[in-house]
Design a protein around this motif. Sequence first.
Motif, mmCIF file in Angstrom:
data_model
loop_
_atom_site.group_PDB
_atom_site.id
_atom_site.type_symbol
_atom_site.label_atom_id
_atom_site.label_comp_id
_atom_site.label_asym_id
_atom_site.label_seq_id
_atom_site.Cartn_x
_atom_site.Cartn_y
_atom_site.Cartn_z
ATOM 1 N N SER A 159 -11.812 26.945 -31.867
ATOM 2 C CA SER A 159 -11.722 25.556 -32.318
ATOM 3 C C SER A 159 -10.293 25.214 -32.723
ATOM 4 O O SER A 159 -9.732 24.186 -32.313
ATOM 5 N N ARG A 160 -9.673 26.096 -33.502
ATOM 6 C CA ARG A 160 -8.292 25.851 -33.934
ATOM 7 C C ARG A 160 -7.325 25.927 -32.761
ATOM 8 O O ARG A 160 -6.371 25.148 -32.678
ATOM 9 N N ALA A 161 -7.556 26.853 -31.839
ATOM 10 C CA ALA A 161 -6.675 26.984 -30.679
ATOM 11 C C ALA A 161 -6.752 25.753 -29.782
ATOM 12 O O ALA A 161 -5.734 25.314 -29.226
ATOM 13 N N LEU A 162 -7.944 25.175 -29.638
ATOM 14 C CA LEU A 162 -8.082 23.973 -28.816
ATOM 15 C C LEU A 162 -7.381 22.780 -29.462
ATOM 16 O O LEU A 162 -6.789 21.938 -28.766
ATOM 17 N N VAL A 163 -7.437 22.689 -30.795
ATOM 18 C CA VAL A 163 -6.676 21.642 -31.491
ATOM 19 C C VAL A 163 -5.183 21.836 -31.258
ATOM 20 O O VAL A 163 -4.443 20.875 -30.975
ATOM 21 N N PHE B 72 3.226 20.626 -46.827
ATOM 22 C CA PHE B 72 2.633 21.287 -45.655
ATOM 23 C C PHE B 72 2.358 20.278 -44.550
ATOM 24 O O PHE B 72 2.531 20.575 -43.370
ATOM 25 N N TRP B 73 1.917 19.072 -44.911
ATOM 26 C CA TRP B 73 1.669 18.048 -43.885
ATOM 27 C C TRP B 73 2.981 17.667 -43.207
ATOM 28 O O TRP B 73 3.024 17.499 -41.991
ATOM 29 N N LEU B 74 4.044 17.541 -43.988
ATOM 30 C CA LEU B 74 5.341 17.172 -43.405
ATOM 31 C C LEU B 74 5.869 18.248 -42.464
ATOM 32 O O LEU B 74 6.450 17.947 -41.416
ATOM 33 N N ILE B 75 5.679 19.517 -42.833
ATOM 34 C CA ILE B 75 6.160 20.610 -41.984
ATOM 35 C C ILE B 75 5.333 20.698 -40.713
ATOM 36 O O ILE B 75 5.852 20.981 -39.625
ATOM 37 N N GLY B 76 4.037 20.439 -40.832
ATOM 38 C CA GLY B 76 3.126 20.568 -39.693
ATOM 39 C C GLY B 76 2.235 21.782 -39.868
ATOM 40 O O GLY B 76 2.723 22.912 -39.933
ATOM 41 N N ASP B 77 0.931 21.555 -39.967
ATOM 42 C CA ASP B 77 0.009 22.647 -40.239
ATOM 43 C C ASP B 77 -1.314 22.379 -39.541
ATOM 44 O O ASP B 77 -1.814 21.248 -39.554
ATOM 45 N N LEU B 78 -1.888 23.407 -38.927
ATOM 46 C CA LEU B 78 -3.158 23.278 -38.216
ATOM 47 C C LEU B 78 -4.337 23.842 -38.994
ATOM 48 O O LEU B 78 -5.464 23.795 -38.512
ATOM 49 N N ALA B 79 -4.085 24.381 -40.175
ATOM 50 C CA ALA B 79 -5.175 24.948 -40.976
ATOM 51 C C ALA B 79 -6.123 23.831 -41.403
ATOM 52 O O ALA B 79 -5.717 22.850 -42.025
#
Length: 340
Positions: free
Chosen positions: A68-72, A192-199
Amino acid sequence: MQASVPPLRQRATLIVGAMLAFSIATLLFAGMTGSIRVPLDEIPDALRQLASGQPDSLAASLLELRASRALVAFATGGALALAGLMMQALLRNPLADPYVLGVSSGASVGALLALLLMASTLMVDAAALAGAIGVAMLLYLLARRDLRSGQAAEGGASMLLLTGVIVSALCGSVVTLMLSIAPEGRLRSMIFWLIGDLAGAPLRLLPWLVLAGCLLFAMRNARAMNMVALHAENAVTLGVRVGALRKGLFFISALLTASAVTSAGSIGFVGLIVPHACRFAFGPDHRVLIPAVVLAGGAFLVLCDTLARTIIAPQQLPVGAITAMIGAPVFLYQLHRLRK
């Protein structure tokens, strides 16, 4: 005498087929890799369990979460890479990236305002999307004459770029103000949102639909983009509707950037280095370059996210930090090759 160079269609099929196989391999690698490794021989049985809707084993449960995370990550990376390619074609500037016009800065203002007000995740995504669309519409109103121009003039591209830089600087000042007044308990999530995070990023259908629609538009206009790139001043006389093409490129790149930033925050360097790398590897023909860029961007971000969640497991890093650490030296190398 038979030509040694294969026809375009055969060459495109080989390139896209190879990139598709590589992308599938990266998704499989992401599913297997983590603090608990899933052996390769357990993957087929885990996939069967997921297909039946009953992930009973540990391998199937881990594969479901990681896939799921990889597809995002793949949809986000593909969108950023395609947006970067569209922006470079629009501005006729190889240093352009998806964030150069400030669309991501508008998304940052919306998302950080929602985080500051302790809104839900859905509201944060909605605020980010609203901010990105708002800035895109503002840019269009300020630069509509340049976008409607029938000439692919350097002056029009420069005015659009300068307008985007000023709007981005204004949004950046608002972001700085919000960070300076944010309570410490909310500051970490905002950074974290500014840096970019997929968690924690949910798997949704909409980003895939946006990517597919924009990819279809780009493929339909690939020949026109080639004409503008090779014969910028004479593209109109060659039958290219330059004004309509430039407006389409602007809105498509803005939509892709808004979709990617809403899903994962501001992840840098993907839209800058991936189009360059594909152009070096496969040539400048957009009919080959467009699908290759989408697949390469998706695979690149999947690999970076896999590193982000495994390099110091169980602690996870923001994926934007990994893309910057990899992207900066790679881009310097690309600039060195370009200079030579």
